[in-house]
Design an enzyme around this catalytic site. Structure first.
Site, PDB file in Angstrom:
ATOM      1  N   ASN A  10       5.003   8.719   5.077  1.00 30.01           N
ATOM      2  CA  ASN A  10       3.995   8.512   6.115  1.00 30.01           C
ATOM      3  C   ASN A  10       4.612   7.635   7.211  1.00 30.01           C
ATOM      4  OD1 ASN A  10       1.754   7.889   7.660  1.00 30.01           O
ATOM      5  ND2 ASN A  10       0.861   6.484   6.152  1.00 30.01           N
ATOM      6  N   LYS A  12       3.423   6.786   9.964  1.00 25.18           N
ATOM      7  CA  LYS A  12       2.418   6.028  10.741  1.00 25.18           C
ATOM      8  C   LYS A  12       2.705   6.201  12.233  1.00 25.18           C
ATOM      9  CE  LYS A  12       2.078   2.900   6.878  1.00 25.18           C
ATOM     10  NZ  LYS A  12       1.461   1.713   6.351  1.00 25.18           N
ATOM     11  N   GLU A 104      -5.649   2.490   6.377  1.00 24.76           N
ATOM     12  CA  GLU A 104      -5.680   2.004   7.771  1.00 24.76           C
ATOM     13  C   GLU A 104      -6.769   2.716   8.570  1.00 24.76           C
ATOM     14  OE1 GLU A 104      -1.480   2.568   8.416  1.00 24.76           O
ATOM     15  OE2 GLU A 104      -1.081   0.918   7.031  1.00 24.76           O
ATOM     16  N   GLU A 174      -3.491   4.151  -3.518  1.00 27.76           N
ATOM     17  CA  GLU A 174      -2.771   3.120  -2.787  1.00 27.76           C
ATOM     18  C   GLU A 174      -3.569   1.816  -2.807  1.00 27.76           C
ATOM     19  OE1 GLU A 174       0.102   4.906   0.255  1.00 27.76           O
ATOM     20  OE2 GLU A 174      -1.837   4.806   1.218  1.00 27.76           O
ATOM     21  N   GLY A 180       2.554  -2.126   2.784  1.00 31.69           N
ATOM     22  CA  GLY A 180       3.280  -2.820   3.848  1.00 31.69           C
ATOM     23  C   GLY A 180       3.456  -4.311   3.604  1.00 31.69           C
ATOM     24  N   SER A 220       4.455  -0.072  -0.868  1.00 31.07           N
ATOM     25  CA  SER A 220       5.776  -0.716  -0.912  1.00 31.07           C
ATOM     26  C   SER A 220       6.744  -0.040  -1.889  1.00 31.07           C
ATOM     27  CB  SER A 220       5.634  -2.209  -1.232  1.00 31.07           C
ATOM     28  OG  SER A 220       4.862  -2.852  -0.229  1.00 31.07           O
TER      29      SER A 220
HETATM   30  C1  PEP Z   1       1.435   3.790   3.310  1.00 28.89           C
HETATM   31  O1  PEP Z   1       1.409   3.673   4.511  1.00 28.89           O
HETATM   32  O2  PEP Z   1       0.733   4.661   2.795  1.00 28.89           O
HETATM   33  C2  PEP Z   1       2.278   2.900   2.513  1.00 28.89           C
HETATM   34  C3  PEP Z   1       2.240   3.021   1.219  1.00 28.89           C
HETATM   35  O3  PEP Z   1       3.070   2.008   3.188  1.00 28.89           O
HETATM   36  P1  PEP Z   1       4.267   1.123   2.580  1.00 28.89           P
HETATM   37  O4  PEP Z   1       5.111   2.035   1.747  1.00 28.89           O
HETATM   38  O5  PEP Z   1       5.000   0.587   3.767  1.00 28.89           O
HETATM   39  O6  PEP Z   1       3.639   0.034   1.751  1.00 28.89           O
END
Ligand code: PEP
Length: 260
Positions: A10, A12, A104, A174, A180, A220
């Site tokens: 992703n 973003k 988000e 998640e 993040g 992460s």
């Molecule tokens: C995400 O945006 O879905 C995500 C898991 O971000 P990150 O891997 O940076 O934590």
């Protein structure tokens, strides 16, 4: 029914369309160097709307072993909805996946389970696969009610979707506190909730749906922690944010199976 793991990056709101082409090419070269076997782990890039046409052109033109998709979709089919993008428009660009209900979007745009459910139905009706996100915030985890909380979200986002469609879609668990932040849920944390989601799907939609649905962990994920997370029986892949913007790192995540 064997489930092929799905590693979805992703991006973003990162990379303009020129940068996107560069990153996709770099990712494809790296995977080729590493002798990637797509049947063992599917790789997808989930890119900003403005990148989709360019990413499609390079992936299809060069026959790269990558799927691609979008980060959101409208609940409307067409009309006076300024700024919205319809599922039909994404399907026309050959998007395979559409992420719906990312935390988000829930946090900054007030998206509810009901709206996310409506978006997932639009994605399915247009012939694409939704990656439907669920996950608890830190206060919920601290209160120890994360499993029931995520199951309530799962119930809401899957409401009214036929069992044969549930079998084909993707759910991304998640935990919001791990997105993040560098905080990763332990493999046992991931398994606890992913296993509970599969249990709910079995109960509500039947065993076939539960066997087919792919459940990702996200939060992460990096090359250094993906192998232990993927060793859990109910984790069928990862939704990866930050680490998907580095070709080498994401390629290692996609190829977790070489270490496993
Ligand atoms: C995400 O945006 O879905 C995500 C898991 O971000 P990150 O891997 O940076 O934590």
């Amino acid at each position: 029914m064997a489930r092929t793991p799905l590693m979805a990056g992703n991006w973003k709101m990162n990379c303009n369309h020129v940068e996107a082409v560069g990153l996709v090419e770099q990712l494809a070269w790296t995977l080729k160097d590493f002798k990637y076997e797509p049947e063992r782990s599917e790789a997808a890039v989930i890119v900003p709307f403005t990148d989709i046409r360019s990413v499609q052109t390079v992936i299809e033109g060069d026959r790269l072993p990558l799927a691609f998709g979008a980060q959101d979709v409208s609940v409307y089919d067409s009309g006076a909805y300024t700024g919205e993008i319809a599922a039909g428009m994404l399907a026309k660009l050959n998007c395979k996946y559409v992420v719906v209900g990312h935390s988000e979007r829930r946090e900054y745009h007030g998206e509810t389970d009901e709206l996310i459910n409506a978006k997932a139905k639009k994605v399915i009706a247009a012939g694409m696969t939704p990656i439907i996100c669920v996950g608890e915030v830190l206060e919920v985890r601290k209160a120890g009610i994360h499993v029931s909380h995520v199951l309530t979200q799962t119930k809401g986002v899957l409401d009214g979707i036929p069992a044969e469609q549930v079998a084909k879609l993707v759910i991304a668990y998640e935990p919001v506190w791990a997105i993040g932040t560098g905080e990763v849920a332990t493999p046992q944390d991931a398994q606890e909730v992913c296993g509970a989601i599969r249990g709910y799907v079995a109960e509500a939609f039947g065993e076939e749906a539960a066997k087919g649905v792919r459940i990702q962990y996200g939060g992460s994920v990096k090359a250094s922690n993906v192998v232990e997370i993927m060793a859990e029986p109910d984790v069928d892949g990862a939704l990866v944010g930050g680490a998907s913007l580095k070709a080498d790192e994401f390629a290692k995540i996609v190829m977790f199976y070489t270490v496993a």
